[in-house]
Design a protein around this motif. Structure first.
Motif, PDB file in Angstrom:
ATOM      1  N   ALA A  23      38.006  42.625  86.865  1.00  0.00           N
ATOM      2  CA  ALA A  23      38.604  42.388  88.178  1.00  0.00           C
ATOM      3  C   ALA A  23      38.413  43.585  89.102  1.00  0.00           C
ATOM      4  O   ALA A  23      38.132  43.431  90.299  1.00  0.00           O
ATOM      5  CB  ALA A  23      40.092  42.061  88.021  1.00  0.00           C
ATOM      6  N   TYR A  83      34.805  43.726  90.295  1.00  0.00           N
ATOM      7  CA  TYR A  83      34.515  42.683  91.274  1.00  0.00           C
ATOM      8  C   TYR A  83      35.161  43.018  92.621  1.00  0.00           C
ATOM      9  O   TYR A  83      34.543  42.831  93.678  1.00  0.00           O
ATOM     10  CB  TYR A  83      35.024  41.338  90.772  1.00  0.00           C
ATOM     11  CG  TYR A  83      34.468  40.156  91.536  1.00  0.00           C
ATOM     12  CD1 TYR A  83      33.171  39.716  91.318  1.00  0.00           C
ATOM     13  CD2 TYR A  83      35.243  39.480  92.467  1.00  0.00           C
ATOM     14  CE1 TYR A  83      32.651  38.647  92.016  1.00  0.00           C
ATOM     15  CE2 TYR A  83      34.736  38.406  93.177  1.00  0.00           C
ATOM     16  CZ  TYR A  83      33.435  37.986  92.951  1.00  0.00           C
ATOM     17  OH  TYR A  83      32.925  36.929  93.643  1.00  0.00           O
ATOM     18  N   ALA A  84      36.379  43.542  92.597  1.00  0.00           N
ATOM     19  CA  ALA A  84      37.057  43.913  93.845  1.00  0.00           C
ATOM     20  C   ALA A  84      36.294  45.020  94.571  1.00  0.00           C
ATOM     21  O   ALA A  84      36.138  44.979  95.798  1.00  0.00           O
ATOM     22  CB  ALA A  84      38.491  44.355  93.542  1.00  0.00           C
ATOM     23  N   ARG A  85      35.823  45.998  93.824  1.00  0.00           N
ATOM     24  CA  ARG A  85      35.059  47.078  94.456  1.00  0.00           C
ATOM     25  C   ARG A  85      33.742  46.563  95.026  1.00  0.00           C
ATOM     26  O   ARG A  85      33.293  47.043  96.072  1.00  0.00           O
ATOM     27  CB  ARG A  85      34.810  48.186  93.435  1.00  0.00           C
ATOM     28  CG  ARG A  85      36.057  48.994  93.093  1.00  0.00           C
ATOM     29  CD  ARG A  85      35.817  49.961  91.950  1.00  0.00           C
ATOM     30  NE  ARG A  85      36.998  50.765  91.689  1.00  0.00           N
ATOM     31  CZ  ARG A  85      37.164  51.551  90.616  1.00  0.00           C
ATOM     32  NH1 ARG A  85      36.183  51.612  89.716  1.00  0.00           N
ATOM     33  NH2 ARG A  85      38.268  52.240  90.452  1.00  0.00           N
ATOM     34  N   VAL A 115      40.805  50.649  96.834  1.00  0.00           N
ATOM     35  CA  VAL A 115      40.766  49.290  96.305  1.00  0.00           C
ATOM     36  C   VAL A 115      41.738  49.226  95.130  1.00  0.00           C
ATOM     37  O   VAL A 115      41.587  49.960  94.157  1.00  0.00           O
ATOM     38  CB  VAL A 115      39.359  48.905  95.831  1.00  0.00           C
ATOM     39  CG1 VAL A 115      39.329  47.454  95.381  1.00  0.00           C
ATOM     40  CG2 VAL A 115      38.339  49.158  96.935  1.00  0.00           C
ATOM     41  N   PHE A 148      43.874  41.242  95.037  1.00  0.00           N
ATOM     42  CA  PHE A 148      43.032  42.372  95.411  1.00  0.00           C
ATOM     43  C   PHE A 148      43.543  42.901  96.750  1.00  0.00           C
ATOM     44  O   PHE A 148      43.690  42.137  97.715  1.00  0.00           O
ATOM     45  CB  PHE A 148      41.568  41.958  95.581  1.00  0.00           C
ATOM     46  CG  PHE A 148      40.917  41.461  94.320  1.00  0.00           C
ATOM     47  CD1 PHE A 148      41.499  41.638  93.073  1.00  0.00           C
ATOM     48  CD2 PHE A 148      39.687  40.808  94.383  1.00  0.00           C
ATOM     49  CE1 PHE A 148      40.895  41.176  91.925  1.00  0.00           C
ATOM     50  CE2 PHE A 148      39.067  40.347  93.239  1.00  0.00           C
ATOM     51  CZ  PHE A 148      39.668  40.526  92.006  1.00  0.00           C
ATOM     52  N   TYR A 149      43.756  44.214  96.828  1.00  0.00           N
ATOM     53  CA  TYR A 149      44.255  44.799  98.070  1.00  0.00           C
ATOM     54  C   TYR A 149      43.439  46.046  98.407  1.00  0.00           C
ATOM     55  O   TYR A 149      43.159  46.875  97.538  1.00  0.00           O
ATOM     56  CB  TYR A 149      45.727  45.176  97.932  1.00  0.00           C
ATOM     57  CG  TYR A 149      46.321  45.824  99.173  1.00  0.00           C
ATOM     58  CD1 TYR A 149      46.354  45.142 100.384  1.00  0.00           C
ATOM     59  CD2 TYR A 149      46.834  47.113  99.126  1.00  0.00           C
ATOM     60  CE1 TYR A 149      46.889  45.731 101.524  1.00  0.00           C
ATOM     61  CE2 TYR A 149      47.384  47.704 100.256  1.00  0.00           C
ATOM     62  CZ  TYR A 149      47.406  47.015 101.462  1.00  0.00           C
ATOM     63  OH  TYR A 149      47.930  47.598 102.591  1.00  0.00           O
ATOM     64  N   ARG A 150      43.079  46.155  99.683  1.00  0.00           N
ATOM     65  CA  ARG A 150      42.458  47.383 100.178  1.00  0.00           C
ATOM     66  C   ARG A 150      43.486  48.108 101.033  1.00  0.00           C
ATOM     67  O   ARG A 150      43.908  47.592 102.081  1.00  0.00           O
ATOM     68  CB  ARG A 150      41.198  47.086 100.994  1.00  0.00           C
ATOM     69  CG  ARG A 150      40.429  48.361 101.325  1.00  0.00           C
ATOM     70  CD  ARG A 150      39.107  48.102 101.995  1.00  0.00           C
ATOM     71  NE  ARG A 150      38.350  49.334 102.138  1.00  0.00           N
ATOM     72  CZ  ARG A 150      37.202  49.440 102.789  1.00  0.00           C
ATOM     73  NH1 ARG A 150      36.654  48.357 103.359  1.00  0.00           N
ATOM     74  NH2 ARG A 150      36.573  50.606 102.867  1.00  0.00           N
ATOM     75  N   LEU A 170      36.622  43.007 102.424  1.00  0.00           N
ATOM     76  CA  LEU A 170      38.000  43.420 102.679  1.00  0.00           C
ATOM     77  C   LEU A 170      38.023  44.645 103.580  1.00  0.00           C
ATOM     78  O   LEU A 170      37.360  45.653 103.305  1.00  0.00           O
ATOM     79  CB  LEU A 170      38.716  43.744 101.363  1.00  0.00           C
ATOM     80  CG  LEU A 170      38.891  42.590 100.368  1.00  0.00           C
ATOM     81  CD1 LEU A 170      39.546  43.093  99.089  1.00  0.00           C
ATOM     82  CD2 LEU A 170      39.706  41.470 100.980  1.00  0.00           C
ATOM     83  N   VAL A 223      43.557  35.653  94.897  1.00  0.00           N
ATOM     84  CA  VAL A 223      42.648  35.399  93.781  1.00  0.00           C
ATOM     85  C   VAL A 223      42.966  34.018  93.211  1.00  0.00           C
ATOM     86  O   VAL A 223      43.718  33.865  92.251  1.00  0.00           O
ATOM     87  CB  VAL A 223      42.769  36.501  92.714  1.00  0.00           C
ATOM     88  CG1 VAL A 223      41.742  36.301  91.604  1.00  0.00           C
ATOM     89  CG2 VAL A 223      42.583  37.875  93.341  1.00  0.00           C
ATOM     90  N   VAL A 230      43.833  46.632  92.401  1.00  0.00           N
ATOM     91  CA  VAL A 230      44.055  45.324  91.786  1.00  0.00           C
ATOM     92  C   VAL A 230      45.450  45.331  91.188  1.00  0.00           C
ATOM     93  O   VAL A 230      45.735  46.106  90.270  1.00  0.00           O
ATOM     94  CB  VAL A 230      43.004  45.022  90.698  1.00  0.00           C
ATOM     95  CG1 VAL A 230      43.299  43.685  90.026  1.00  0.00           C
ATOM     96  CG2 VAL A 230      41.609  45.016  91.304  1.00  0.00           C
ATOM     97  N   LYS A 250      47.544  38.039  89.968  1.00  0.00           N
ATOM     98  CA  LYS A 250      46.592  39.063  90.374  1.00  0.00           C
ATOM     99  C   LYS A 250      46.250  38.931  91.851  1.00  0.00           C
ATOM    100  O   LYS A 250      46.015  37.840  92.365  1.00  0.00           O
ATOM    101  CB  LYS A 250      45.324  38.940  89.523  1.00  0.00           C
ATOM    102  CG  LYS A 250      44.440  40.157  89.508  1.00  0.00           C
ATOM    103  CD  LYS A 250      43.176  39.903  88.725  1.00  0.00           C
ATOM    104  CE  LYS A 250      43.433  39.567  87.279  1.00  0.00           C
ATOM    105  NZ  LYS A 250      43.881  40.743  86.493  1.00  0.00           N
TER     106      LYS A 250
END
Length: 464
Positions: free
Chosen positions: A318, A321-323, A375, A367-369, A331, A339, A377, A365
């Motif tokens: 995760a 993938y977020a990065r 980044v 994903f937040y920037r 983002l 998600v 998770v 879960k």
């Protein structure tokens, strides 16, 4: 190599395995395989799933500084399995520990506003404690004539009875916290359901009290900790680090139960509602103890008011993938990605994403920037119901009332110690990664400093 040995008569020889890492990487470059994080192409489908943090702020949090969280309790664990007998490499001894830290956000924020940071003030902003345990894990047994599974069962039962969390006159062992988790806040369960581990018996759903009991069919001893079923992953040949890892994740969860319940009981409307509880890793329970997932979900949701609790992942699929999404500018700072099953399908390459997490996760879960570009998770506890189920679970951020306050803490506690790091997670990790001895209990520190409790004359020098 161009280095001479200490004798000067020959050159240093490379280790037989010295270049293994480079060789395997070279082989991987030639192999064909699919990595989801490397195949982020069309991103238009993600846009409807993005929410800015300003859209999530509740009426109570928006513009109301006094409702911001003022403290963080972080929990993390680590383990080590080492050979302990020269000439007998199969003999392994295990060491596991879980650390808890208290971070005073107001004091930390005050230091950030200063021209020169006061190291004493920063030291006072962080309090910590460590709970550790050790046991023979492979090639060694508690006594002659017992199997490795029974050795583990008895060791875990002993450790859970011996290891305690103490604050003034509050005294709880890991076993008592396990019974509490199977009950409800303030009312521990009297028994837990255990299956007899004997291959010749396998009697199901035996009600085992805290003291333990014989199996009603075969008469063998049953322990309440058998409900964790950690012994199922123990093998004769191997270091059993996986089983020790299962034990450590249970201890981390029980530490969280103890800390949150303490604040809930003693300062339900003040300290409890101003503290964020953070665990390193996702809010999930893996392997044989996974049934604790449902217990954790029910337990924390039964607290009124609900707790602020989240998990933070530093590594894994995760996170990668977020990065990757951030590298493709999916983002922006302040954006939160929902998600859902479509994202899960892309991220995990799964053919049944609706079932993701339904047996292991007790948080959802996201994903937040952060506003400074990190980044993160996170997994967050829903206000009611399950975060995941066979139908995809709850995706709407409205189902997670603690989410706005959690994102606010993420924005306020960025750490440069690790990539995309958070200060509470980094501090808990540093305490768990390096043994510092069993110092002053974090529970006692929180109670003394925030609740005004004092040692009584008969408490003894440790305040117990």
């Amino acid at each position: 190599m161009p280095y001479e040995t200490s004798g000067g008569d020959q050159h240093e020889l490379a280790s037989r395995l010295g270049h293994t890492h480079a060789i395997v990487r070279a082989l991987a470059e030639e192999a064909r395989f699919y990595v989801p994080a490397e195949h982020v192409r069309d991103i238009a489908w993600l846009q409807p799933k993005i929410r800015h943090r300003s859209e999530l702020a509740s009426a109570e949090l928006a513009g109301a500084e006094e409702h911001r969280l003022t403290g963080v309790i972080g929990v993390d664990g680590s383990l080590m399995v080492v050979p302990v007998r020269d000439g007998l490499p199969s003999v392994r001894y295990g060491y596991a520990q879980a650390a808890a830290i208290w971070l005073d956000l107001e004091l930390m924020q005050a230091q950030r506003r200063e021209r020169f940071v006061d190291p004493v003030a920063l030291h006072e902003a962080v309090k910590s404690n460590l709970i550790s345990m050790d046991m023979p894990v492979a090639g060694a047994y508690l006594r002659e004539g017992m199997s490795i599974e029974d050795s583990w069962r008895e060791s875990v039962d002993r450790l859970f009875r011996e290891k305690k969390i103490e604050v003034n006159r509050l005294d709880q062992s890991l076993l008592e916290l396990l019974m509490l988790l199977h009950g409800r806040p303030g009312a521990p369960a009297h028994t837990v359901s255990v299956d007899c581990p004997r291959q010749s018996c396998r009697w199901k759903d035996v009600a085992v009290p805290e003291a333990g009991r014989p199996c009603p069919r075969c008469g063998s001893a049953l322990y309440p900790t058998d409900c964790l079923r950690i012994y199922e992953e123990v093998v004769e040949d191997g270091e059993n680090s996986t089983a020790l890892g299962r034990l450590m994740q249970v201890v981390e969860l029980l530490v969280l139960v103890g800390l949150s319940t303490l604040l809930w009981r003693l300062s339900r409307t003040e300290l409890f509602t101003s503290t964020l509880f953070v665990i390193d890793g996702p809010m999930a329970v893996y392997g044989p103890p996974a049934k604790l997932r449902g217990r954790a979900l029910t337990y924390f949701q039964s607290m009124e008011p609900g707790p602020f609790v989240c998990g933070v992942e530093k590594t894994g699929t995760a996170v990668d993938y977020a990065r990757s999404l951030v590298r493709h500018e999916v983002l922006k700072p302040g954006d939160l990605l929902l998600v859902d099953d479509e994202v899960i399908a892309k991220m995990t390459n799964a053919d049944n994403p609706l079932a993701y997490g339904s047996e292991t996760y007790w948080g959802r879960k996201f994903f937040y920037r952060s506003l400074d570009g990190r980044v993160v998770v996170i997994t967050v506890l829903p206000g009611s119901g399950a975060p995941y189920d066979d139908h995809g679970g709850q995706v709407d951020p409205a189902a997670y009332p603690s989410l706005p306050a959690i994102l606010d803490v993420v924005d306020r506690t960025g750490s440069s110690m690790y990539r995309d790091g958070l200060i509470p997670v980094a501090l808990a990790h540093s305490k768990a990664a390096y043994p510092i001895g069993v110092g002053t209990d974090v529970l006692r520190l929180v109670a003394k400093q925030k609740l005004g409790l004092r040692d009584t004359p008969d408490d003894g020098p440790s305040g117990r």
